[in-house]
Design a protein around this motif. Structure first.
Motif, PDB file in Angstrom:
ATOM      1  N   VAL A 286      35.840  42.714  38.723  1.00  0.00           N
ATOM      2  CA  VAL A 286      37.155  42.378  39.265  1.00  0.00           C
ATOM      3  C   VAL A 286      37.641  41.075  38.642  1.00  0.00           C
ATOM      4  N   ALA A 287      38.935  41.028  38.312  1.00  0.00           N
ATOM      5  CA  ALA A 287      39.538  39.793  37.811  1.00  0.00           C
ATOM      6  C   ALA A 287      40.865  39.542  38.504  1.00  0.00           C
ATOM      7  N   ILE A 288      41.165  38.270  38.696  1.00  0.00           N
ATOM      8  CA  ILE A 288      42.422  37.810  39.295  1.00  0.00           C
ATOM      9  C   ILE A 288      43.228  37.136  38.194  1.00  0.00           C
TER      10      ILE A 288
ATOM     11  N   ALA B  17      41.554  32.219  46.484  1.00  0.00           N
ATOM     12  CA  ALA B  17      40.919  33.517  46.717  1.00  0.00           C
ATOM     13  C   ALA B  17      39.672  33.676  45.860  1.00  0.00           C
ATOM     14  N   SER B  18      39.704  33.150  44.659  1.00  0.00           N
ATOM     15  CA  SER B  18      38.539  33.191  43.780  1.00  0.00           C
ATOM     16  C   SER B  18      37.381  32.399  44.373  1.00  0.00           C
ATOM     17  N   GLU B  19      37.702  31.228  44.919  1.00  0.00           N
ATOM     18  CA  GLU B  19      36.663  30.409  45.542  1.00  0.00           C
ATOM     19  C   GLU B  19      36.025  31.130  46.726  1.00  0.00           C
ATOM     20  N   ARG B  20      36.838  31.827  47.506  1.00  0.00           N
ATOM     21  CA  ARG B  20      36.329  32.479  48.714  1.00  0.00           C
ATOM     22  C   ARG B  20      35.545  33.753  48.418  1.00  0.00           C
TER      23      ARG B  20
ATOM     24  N   CYS C 293      38.767  34.352  38.099  1.00  0.00           N
ATOM     25  CA  CYS C 293      40.178  34.006  38.014  1.00  0.00           C
ATOM     26  C   CYS C 293      40.481  33.514  36.600  1.00  0.00           C
ATOM     27  N   THR C 294      41.496  34.074  35.977  1.00  0.00           N
ATOM     28  CA  THR C 294      41.873  33.681  34.619  1.00  0.00           C
ATOM     29  C   THR C 294      42.851  32.507  34.660  1.00  0.00           C
ATOM     30  N   PRO C 295      43.117  31.885  33.511  1.00  0.00           N
ATOM     31  CA  PRO C 295      44.219  30.925  33.451  1.00  0.00           C
ATOM     32  C   PRO C 295      45.550  31.579  33.820  1.00  0.00           C
TER      33      PRO C 295
ATOM     34  N   LEU D 293      41.297  42.117  47.428  1.00  0.00           N
ATOM     35  CA  LEU D 293      40.237  42.038  46.426  1.00  0.00           C
ATOM     36  C   LEU D 293      38.966  42.732  46.906  1.00  0.00           C
ATOM     37  N   GLU D 294      38.612  42.523  48.145  1.00  0.00           N
ATOM     38  CA  GLU D 294      37.402  43.160  48.675  1.00  0.00           C
ATOM     39  C   GLU D 294      37.572  44.667  48.769  1.00  0.00           C
TER      40      GLU D 294
END
Length: 266
Positions: free
Chosen positions: A20-22, A51-54, A59-61, A240-241
């Protein structure tokens, strides 16, 4: 996990376990006399990084310039044409699939990007490259936005003002909130050019608002911004989940109904 802060072996460890990527996307465009040009991409990146931290998902730039020609009359607005934007985002996403990503959430904070991100997602899904979906932060919490603001606005209004008051308070020109409201369009329903006889008869923001913003900015506070940010982050985490739990076969385009084309040909 923020991709640009990691080494390539660390990213190798990630794709060995996750897919998965954000991808945060916004714009660099006018947001009235009170908010910075960076408003949309600051909101997108803030939500994506949180959201990436959680969740631990990659997470991309941030893509900082989007489809914004409808704000071009105002100084500093930057934009790329829609076909080039779509091609760029598609190419970026295909790069991620090369490294093992097969699910992407476009964390979007600019309305002008929406239809183009949807089109990119369709392209990628139709050829089974990956499943990519556009997520717009305020559309994830419409009831809360309606609850906290009497006169909201689609651009530069109290919801975006509150979010920047929370995320980057030093960039908000607090002394200009009243002028932003009074010289803009406080009540969107009063816009003369919104619609005539069933047609949208305008193309640019300036045709409806002299200073390019809508809604009552004086309703915004950092505390409300924190509520909006937290609620939207929760929705993004759930998305995401959910995406991570689904088999990729269930996310890609369904097969053609039977009989399959040419299946009876001898």
């Amino acid at each position: 996990m923020y991709a640009a802060d990691r080494t390539w072996p660390e990213l190798g460890d990630y794709v060995a376990e996750e897919s998965v990527a954000i991808v945060p996307l916004g714009s660099t465009e006018q947001h009235g006399p009170h908010l910075p040009l960076a408003t949309d991409h600051l909101i997108a990146e803030g939500l994506a990084r949180e959201a990436s931290e959680r969740t631990g998902f990659l997470c991309t730039p941030t893509v900082n310039v989007g489809v914004s020609p409808h704000h071009r009359q105002f100084h500093g607005t930057m934009w790329v044409d829609a076909p080039q934007f779509r091609d760029y985002v598609e190419s970026l996403t295909r790069n991620l699939t090369y490294h093992g990503i097969d699910r992407v959430v476009y964390v979007n904070a600019h309305g002008g990007n929406v239809q183009h991100l949807r089109e990119v997602g369709r392209r990628l899904r139709d050829d089974s490259a990956c499943y990519a979906v556009e997520w717009m932060w305020d559309e994830s919490i419409p009831d809360l936005v309606e609850e906290v603001f009497e006169r909201n606005g689609p651009h530069g209004g109290p919801k975006e003002t509150a979010m920047i008051q929370h995320l980057a308070p030093d960039l908000v020109r607090e002394e200009k909130l009243t002028a932003a409201r009074d010289n803009g369009l406080p009540d969107v329903d009063a816009a003369e050019h919104i619609q005539k006889y069933g047609a949208r008869t305008f193309y640019d923001a300036i045709e409806n608002s002299e200073n390019g913003v809508f809604g009552d900015q004086t309703d915004a506070t950092a505390e409300i911004g924190e509520r909006l940010f937290e609620a939207a982050t929760e929705q993004l985490v759930r998305l995401l989940e959910w995406l991570d739990d689904r088999p990729i076969e269930d996310l890609l385009a369904p097969a053609h109904v039977d009989p399959q084309p040419g299946s009876r040909r001898e």
